[in-house]
Write an enzyme that holds these catalytic residues in place. Structure first.
Site, mmCIF file in Angstrom:
data_model
loop_
_atom_site.group_PDB
_atom_site.id
_atom_site.type_symbol
_atom_site.label_atom_id
_atom_site.label_comp_id
_atom_site.label_asym_id
_atom_site.label_seq_id
_atom_site.Cartn_x
_atom_site.Cartn_y
_atom_site.Cartn_z
ATOM 1 N N ASN A 54 -59.571 11.195 33.983
ATOM 2 C CA ASN A 54 -60.517 12.003 34.523
ATOM 3 C C ASN A 54 -60.131 13.076 35.864
ATOM 4 O O ASN A 54 -60.612 12.594 36.485
ATOM 5 C CB ASN A 54 -61.508 11.331 34.817
ATOM 6 C CG ASN A 54 -62.356 10.645 33.452
ATOM 7 O OD1 ASN A 54 -63.154 11.198 32.773
ATOM 8 N ND2 ASN A 54 -61.718 9.265 33.717
ATOM 9 N N CYS B 232 -58.145 5.247 51.043
ATOM 10 C CA CYS B 232 -56.719 4.254 50.582
ATOM 11 C C CYS B 232 -55.386 4.561 51.236
ATOM 12 O O CYS B 232 -55.886 6.541 51.540
ATOM 13 C CB CYS B 232 -56.796 4.801 48.887
ATOM 14 S SG CYS B 232 -55.488 3.932 48.771
ATOM 15 N N GLU C 33 -68.057 2.547 46.721
ATOM 16 C CA GLU C 33 -68.495 2.838 45.235
ATOM 17 C C GLU C 33 -67.926 1.348 44.819
ATOM 18 O O GLU C 33 -66.519 1.281 44.532
ATOM 19 C CB GLU C 33 -67.989 3.967 44.895
ATOM 20 C CG GLU C 33 -68.373 5.135 45.530
ATOM 21 C CD GLU C 33 -67.911 6.253 44.720
ATOM 22 O OE1 GLU C 33 -66.921 6.523 44.474
ATOM 23 O OE2 GLU C 33 -69.350 7.478 44.719
ATOM 24 N N CYS D 84 -55.948 11.470 42.715
ATOM 25 C CA CYS D 84 -56.923 10.482 42.965
ATOM 26 C C CYS D 84 -57.638 10.577 43.802
ATOM 27 O O CYS D 84 -57.667 11.446 45.556
ATOM 28 C CB CYS D 84 -56.901 8.708 42.921
ATOM 29 S SG CYS D 84 -56.872 7.585 43.461
ATOM 30 N N CYS E 126 -61.641 6.017 36.243
ATOM 31 C CA CYS E 126 -60.555 5.845 36.428
ATOM 32 C C CYS E 126 -60.232 6.722 37.898
ATOM 33 O O CYS E 126 -59.917 8.655 36.940
ATOM 34 C CB CYS E 126 -59.938 5.453 35.915
ATOM 35 S SG CYS E 126 -59.876 3.949 35.185
ATOM 36 N N CYS F 130 -51.944 8.854 46.385
ATOM 37 C CA CYS F 130 -51.623 9.319 44.603
ATOM 38 C C CYS F 130 -52.648 10.621 44.147
ATOM 39 O O CYS F 130 -53.244 10.463 44.934
ATOM 40 C CB CYS F 130 -52.355 8.259 43.871
ATOM 41 S SG CYS F 130 -51.460 6.779 43.834
ATOM 42 N N CYS G 231 -65.729 -2.566 38.732
ATOM 43 C CA CYS G 231 -64.554 -2.668 38.549
ATOM 44 C C CYS G 231 -64.905 -2.702 40.440
ATOM 45 O O CYS G 231 -66.068 -1.836 41.033
ATOM 46 C CB CYS G 231 -64.276 -1.106 38.490
ATOM 47 S SG CYS G 231 -63.518 -0.035 39.278
ATOM 48 N N GLY H 127 -58.873 1.529 47.164
ATOM 49 C CA GLY H 127 -58.907 1.165 47.908
ATOM 50 C C GLY H 127 -57.224 0.640 46.963
ATOM 51 O O GLY H 127 -57.090 0.542 46.015
ATOM 52 N N GLU H 128 -55.952 -0.011 48.029
ATOM 53 C CA GLU H 128 -55.068 0.059 46.811
ATOM 54 C C GLU H 128 -54.775 -2.022 47.628
ATOM 55 O O GLU H 128 -55.593 -2.362 48.527
ATOM 56 C CB GLU H 128 -53.863 0.214 47.952
ATOM 57 C CG GLU H 128 -51.862 -0.726 47.903
ATOM 58 C CD GLU H 128 -52.338 -1.448 46.793
ATOM 59 O OE1 GLU H 128 -51.995 -0.600 44.953
ATOM 60 O OE2 GLU H 128 -52.318 -2.701 46.046
ATOM 61 N N SER I 94 -50.664 0.127 38.085
ATOM 62 C CA SER I 94 -50.522 1.258 38.592
ATOM 63 C C SER I 94 -49.142 2.025 38.386
ATOM 64 O O SER I 94 -48.893 2.401 39.353
ATOM 65 C CB SER I 94 -51.229 2.131 39.171
ATOM 66 O OG SER I 94 -52.878 1.245 39.389
ATOM 67 N N LEU I 95 -48.693 2.112 37.080
ATOM 68 C CA LEU I 95 -47.251 3.345 36.916
ATOM 69 C C LEU I 95 -47.887 4.381 37.101
ATOM 70 O O LEU I 95 -46.677 5.276 37.524
ATOM 71 C CB LEU I 95 -46.973 2.171 36.095
ATOM 72 C CG LEU I 95 -45.137 2.532 35.718
ATOM 73 C CD1 LEU I 95 -44.290 1.942 36.379
ATOM 74 C CD2 LEU I 95 -45.140 2.221 34.286
ATOM 75 N N HIS I 96 -48.102 4.786 35.985
ATOM 76 C CA HIS I 96 -48.043 6.977 35.625
ATOM 77 C C HIS I 96 -47.019 7.267 35.723
ATOM 78 O O HIS I 96 -47.405 8.920 35.188
ATOM 79 C CB HIS I 96 -49.202 6.921 37.078
ATOM 80 C CG HIS I 96 -50.093 5.749 37.048
ATOM 81 N ND1 HIS I 96 -51.037 5.637 35.943
ATOM 82 C CD2 HIS I 96 -51.318 5.308 38.371
ATOM 83 C CE1 HIS I 96 -53.080 5.064 36.585
ATOM 84 N NE2 HIS I 96 -51.414 4.810 37.160
ATOM 85 N N SER J 281 -55.288 -4.435 41.028
ATOM 86 C CA SER J 281 -54.215 -3.653 40.185
ATOM 87 C C SER J 281 -53.775 -3.507 41.288
ATOM 88 O O SER J 281 -54.807 -2.995 42.224
ATOM 89 C CB SER J 281 -55.129 -2.422 39.456
ATOM 90 O OG SER J 281 -54.290 -1.756 38.987
HETATM 91 FE FE1 SF4 Z 1 -55.654 4.851 46.017
HETATM 92 FE FE2 SF4 Z 1 -55.379 3.867 43.949
HETATM 93 FE FE3 SF4 Z 1 -56.007 6.214 44.656
HETATM 94 FE FE4 SF4 Z 1 -53.866 5.537 44.464
HETATM 95 S S1 SF4 Z 1 -54.953 5.203 42.992
HETATM 96 S S2 SF4 Z 1 -54.805 6.871 45.982
HETATM 97 S S3 SF4 Z 1 -53.639 3.325 45.066
HETATM 98 S S4 SF4 Z 1 -56.999 4.280 44.989
#
Ligand code: SF4
Length: 364
Positions: A313, A124, A97, A131, A356, A128, A117, A175-176, A235-237, A207
């Site tokens: 979200n 991935c 997507e 996600c 996101c 995380c 985006c 993806g990363e 992506s710290l979070h 990112s």
């Molecule tokens: Fe992968 Fe980014 Fe989702 Fe983490 S936030 S699982 S790195 S897509």
């Protein structure tokens, strides 16, 4: 002996130098490589027959030995705020997507910024916990052409819909990106090539969850001119190791924990002269307390940076929820008092699951 069949290869697997070598191998003059590149990437040709600038014999030869890899739009959803989410099928049949996010001028109502985006992998491996893509697991890396084509396709759609092409690209889809380093950096070269989309590198942002070794490589490659000077977001979070490791498994390794990230970020800013952006989803009761803001300010001071707070979200299958307005405002106040440059990103495309962390496709 049975006739040898030529397996057609994807011409878009070749970069500029690869195309030049291929053209030389065929015994064609060097200027044909530039023409081919312009038609493949600048005009988005998907069939050799349409490349009318080439002599017929050359087009026939190309069709014998190669094909032009493309992605196929299979679904389009439009949110009430104008955000468009596209589902694409790759040559393997797997799907990814991408999202086109318009920002409108308050006075004229016209689109002033159009951000894509983009996805770099199907699924991935980073897992995380908040996600949707992470819940899918990893299925496949995308090629540079497949990454580029998402933006090219959405650029055409943006021109039709908003009268303006794509202005910004963020590698924040599925993806990363730094796990697919070669393809992603090759795609940044395509995106910024004047014979292709010609985007400014400062409008392209990679990112990452913080793959420290790859951040260092990216910095060195940018400094050496091998990769355009694109922007970096982390992506710290979560601002401490225990908190981060609890929601982002990548942080559990000492190669990618906060100490490793700090070294890598400092190397990046020193080597490229650019600041980094920290992306921080503000979750209710997990990372939204004043103490968290103070710890985040400490991270922000590692090197030249800004912090982008994201309203989360909810994703089905996770227990994460977004913080409320009161806690968010309190959090921002602490950051501002600590001298941190901070912006807030409100959710876009929520009604079509395009925001996101919400990108995911069934069956990879
Ligand atoms: Fe992968 Fe980014 Fe989702 Fe983490 S936030 S699982 S790195 S897509």
């Amino acid at each position: 002996m049975p006739a040898r069949t030529t397996i057609p290869f994807d011409l878009k697997a070749l970069d500029r130098d690869g195309l030049a070598a291929f053209v030389a191998e065929q015994g064609w003059p060097a200027f044909r490589a530039k023409q081919l590149f312009g038609w493949l990437y600048g005009k988005g040709a998907t069939d050799f027959d349409t490349i009318t600038v080439l002599p017929k014999a050359m087009r026939e030869r190309l069709a014998e030995v190669a094909h032009i890899g493309t992605i196929r739009e299979v679904q389009r959803q439009v949110a009430t705020d104008g955000t468009v989410k596209l589902l694409y099928e790759l040559s393997t049949g797997r799907r990814v997507e991408s999202v086109l996010i318009p920002d409108f001028d308050d006075v004229s109502g016209k689109a002033k910024r159009l951000t894509v985006c983009v996805s770099s992998q199907v699924g991935c491996a980073m897992g995380c916990h908040f996600c949707a893509t992470g819940l899918m697991g990893f299925h496949q890396n995308l090629t540079p052409g497949e990454i580029y084509d998402q933006v090219f396709h959405l650029n055409t759609l943006a021109l039709e819909r908003f009268g303006k092409g794509v202005t910004n690209v963020v590698f924040m889809g599925m993806g990363e990106p730094l796990q697919n380093y070669k393809a992603v950096t090759a795609a940044t070269r395509l995106l910024t090539d004047p014979d292709a989309l010609g985007l400014s590198p400062k409008r392209v942002t990679i990112s990452t969850v913080g793959l420290a070794r790859r951040i260092r490589t990216l910095a060195d490659d940018i400094a050496a001119g091998a990769v355009p000077p694109v922007r970096l977001a982390i992506s710290l979070h979560a601002p401490t190791d225990p908190q981060r490791s609890a929601i982002m498994p990548v942080n559990r390794s000492e190669k990618t924990d906060l100490a490793a990230l700090k070294d890598a970020v400092q190397h990046y800013t020193r080597t490229t002269g650019q600041r980094v952006t920290y992306e921080y989803c503000v979750f209710a009761d997990r990372n939204d307390q004043p103490e968290d803001a103070r710890n985040l300010a400490r991270v922000a001071r590692w090197a030249s940076s800004k912090v982008n707070l994201i309203m989360y979200n909810p994703v089905e299958g996770t227990s994460f929820t977004s913080t409320g307005e009161h806690a968010l405002n309190r959090f921002i106040r602490v950051l501002v008092d600590e001298g941190v440059r901070v912006t807030v990103r409100r959710s876009r495309g929520q009604d079509i699951d395009a925001a996101c962390g919400q990108l995911a496709v069934l069956d990879g």
